[in-house]
Design an enzyme around this catalytic site. Structure first.
Site: not given
Ligand SMILES: *Cc1c(COP(=O)(O)O)cnc(C)c1O
Length: 393
Positions: A183, A211, A241
């Protein structure tokens, strides 16, 4: 003397001195390419809403209809009485979309990792984690009683050494855990090589594709991207996302899914997400399948922006996806740049230590399928001006 609550203010002040506190700016309306932030019109460059689905009419309509039919809340934990037929419909839809036998959802991606990882491995097992994995994987690993090893980011030689050492011991299970797309840098996990190593050394693969979904593999994620949908043992994801909605997911074999919802404490002991969330999630997957152009537009914008921002002299690091950082080095400079971007009507986030190395502070620019050329050129012009002003380029 024993401390009371004074530590709260003291620790906050320390963080503030180091410039490590979050200053929240709130949106006055939907998250989309053009937003209003604290009353100021901005181009949104900091959101995970890559495909611009968060305010898509199909998702809105599905959510509203579901509220009318099911009400506002699920009424209970998933395990007890909170699972509605619309949740079950979503599980089926995810499995189809991901090309797996079955699927289940969690409140969030974070809850999926925190609840599942400690159940997959315990005493006598080994969890092997990339050093840049998301905090929710790190916390999941910490909650497990398994031994752990961390390898330098995407360093396949180092991963192989860990696996080699592991084979000298008598571990019951070995699992390699990785983000699909990282990320902060926007680089893609070397899943083809991880898969080869996992086969050779008899390890399982756990991927969190938060992502990567909606972005890689025609939107289907990292499994489709590497043609390894059936080979990745544990596929975690999120609807928060590119899919523009909310909620975590797990896709895999039907054995895995049954195991997951009988064992994961975040699934067993916490409420189901509301039915309208399930409805919006189903709609999101349908839109990604139907409006194929969206993913393509996202990539067209990514390629254009990356090429142009690099030609201005900015360092984009290892970016391979719609996360295109501009690495400026110093934390203060990154924060200053974010502030100036905001003044110019561009909402972007500075990422500083400890999220990245001290000398790798950056702005994390996130592309959107619905930016048009004019938006991108506006952003690039501002970057050109500020780059000179702040002596970055
Ligand atoms: C954003 C992210 C999460 C969190 O996801 P949510 O559904 O917002 O809790 C978990 N793992 C990774 C790799 C992320 O980038």
């Amino acid at each position: 003397m024993r401390e009371m609550t004074e530590f709260l203010g003291r620790e906050y002040e320390e963080m503030e001195k180091q410039g490590l506190t979050w200053v929240i700016k709130s949106l006055n309306g939907p998250s989309q390419p053009h937003v209003e932030v604290e009353g100021k019109k901005c181009i949104m460059l900091a959101s995970n809403n890559y495909l611009n689905l968060a305010n898509h009419p199909k998702l809105r309509e599905a959510a509203i209809k579901a509220i009318e039919k099911y009400g506002a809340g699920a009424g209970s934990d998933w395990s007890i009485a909170g699972t509605m037929d619309i949740h079950m419909e979503l599980y089926k839809k995810i499995a189809e979309f991901k090309g797996t036998e079955d699927a289940v959802t969690f409140q969030t991606g974070f809850a999926a990792n925190a609840g599942l990882i400690p159940q997959l491995a315990g005493k006598g097992d080994l969890l092997i984690s990339d050093e840049l994995n998301h905090g929710s994987i790190i916390d999941g690993v910490r909650l497990s009683k398994a031994e752990r090893a961390v390898y330098p980011h995407s360093d396949m030689g180092a991963l192989e050494k860990v696996l080699e050492e592991a084979n000298k011991k008598d571990y019951r299970r070995v699992i390699i855990l990785t983000d699909g797309v990282f990320s902060m840098d926007g680089d893609i996990a070397k899943m083809d090589e991880i898969h080869k190593l996992a086969e050779e050394y008899r390890a399982m693969i756990y991927v969190d594709d938060a992502h990567g979904e909606g972005v890689l593999g025609d939107g289907h994620g990292i499994g489709r991207h590497f043609d390894l949908e059936k080979e990745i043992h544990f596929q975690i994801g999120t609807f928060s996302k590119a899919f523009g909605s909310f909620g975590g997911m797990l896709a895999g074999s039907s054995d895995l899914i049954k195991f997951a919802y009988n064992k994961s404490r975040t699934w067993l002991l916490s409420a189901a997400f509301p039915p309208h969330v399930a409805a919006a999630n189903i709609a999101a997957l349908e839109v990604v399948e139907k409006e194929k152009d969206r993913v393509k537009r996202l990539w067209d914008n990514t390629k254009y922006f990356k090429k142009e921002i690099e030609s201005l002299g900015y360092d984009t690091g290892n970016s391979q996806t719609p996360i295109v950082p501009t690495i400026v080095g110093d934390s203060k400079k990154a924060k200053q740049l974010a502030e100036k971007l905001y003044e110019e009507g561009i909402f972007a986030l500075a990422i500083v230590y400890p999220m990245v190395a001290r000398d790798k502070a950056r702005i994390r620019n996130q592309m959107n399928a619905d930016f048009n050329r004019e938006d991108l050129d506006t952003i690039l012009n501002v970057y050109e001006k500020l780059g000179k002003e702040l002596k970055i380029v």
